[in-house]
Scaffold this motif. Structure first.
Motif, PDB file in Angstrom:
ATOM      1  N   SER A 150      22.128  -1.591 123.260  1.00  0.00           N
ATOM      2  CA  SER A 150      22.229  -2.076 121.877  1.00  0.00           C
ATOM      3  C   SER A 150      21.652  -1.077 120.875  1.00  0.00           C
ATOM      4  N   CYS A 198      18.516  -0.176 120.523  1.00  0.00           N
ATOM      5  CA  CYS A 198      17.182  -0.566 120.068  1.00  0.00           C
ATOM      6  C   CYS A 198      16.108   0.255 120.778  1.00  0.00           C
ATOM      7  N   THR A 205      13.550  -1.198 115.512  1.00  0.00           N
ATOM      8  CA  THR A 205      14.441  -2.314 115.795  1.00  0.00           C
ATOM      9  C   THR A 205      14.352  -2.532 117.292  1.00  0.00           C
ATOM     10  N   THR A 231      14.876  -5.483 120.706  1.00  0.00           N
ATOM     11  CA  THR A 231      15.586  -6.671 121.163  1.00  0.00           C
ATOM     12  C   THR A 231      14.936  -7.163 122.435  1.00  0.00           C
ATOM     13  N   ASP A 271      11.073  -7.317 126.382  1.00  0.00           N
ATOM     14  CA  ASP A 271      12.312  -6.570 126.607  1.00  0.00           C
ATOM     15  C   ASP A 271      12.383  -5.899 127.973  1.00  0.00           C
ATOM     16  N   ILE A 292      17.259  -9.846 117.996  1.00  0.00           N
ATOM     17  CA  ILE A 292      17.004  -8.480 117.564  1.00  0.00           C
ATOM     18  C   ILE A 292      16.081  -8.599 116.355  1.00  0.00           C
ATOM     19  N   ARG A 309      20.759 -13.588 118.837  1.00  0.00           N
ATOM     20  CA  ARG A 309      21.893 -13.172 119.668  1.00  0.00           C
ATOM     21  C   ARG A 309      22.715 -14.416 120.013  1.00  0.00           C
TER      22      ARG A 309
END
Length: 116
Positions: A24, A26, A39, A41, A64, A89, A111
């Protein structure tokens, strides 16, 4: 393949979360530093209401697969969709509080449930 069969369920979930962070785009929580704008997630592990300096604060632990951080919304008692097990996120500036990474009042995006 043999590694996946001998790994625990928690290890497999952590690996899946780390891969999700990478795909993603991140930053991994474990790679975040104090005062860095990031950022990230992950999955919310816990959500609690804990006042800070007399102000209501909704706190959630975001994990994460590499590390965890606390996400804190000051002045909020609840937020629709913010619940344990939900993926999101979050963006903001990391700060350190009592040796833990914290994101205060981040921009966030829930999400979709179908992707979980």
């Amino acid at each position: 393949m043999l590694d996946r069969l001998s790994s625990s369920q928690e290890d497999l979930e952590s690996e899946e979360l780390r891969e999700d962070a990478d795909t993603s785009g991140c930053t991994r929580i474990g790679d975040c530093h104090d005062r860095q704008i990031v950022t990230v997630t992950g999955t919310l592990r816990t959500v609690t209401l804990r006042p800070r300096a007399g102000v209501p604060a909704l706190e959630a632990e975001l994990f994460d697969g590499s590390a965890a951080l606390d996400v804190v919304w000051l002045g909020r008692r609840s937020i629709v969709g913010i619940e344990p097990g939900r993926k999101l996120i979050a963006s903001g500036r990391i700060s350190m509080s009592r040796g833990r990474r914290v994101l205060f009042n981040p921009k966030y995006e829930l999400r979709p449930l179908g992707r979980e």
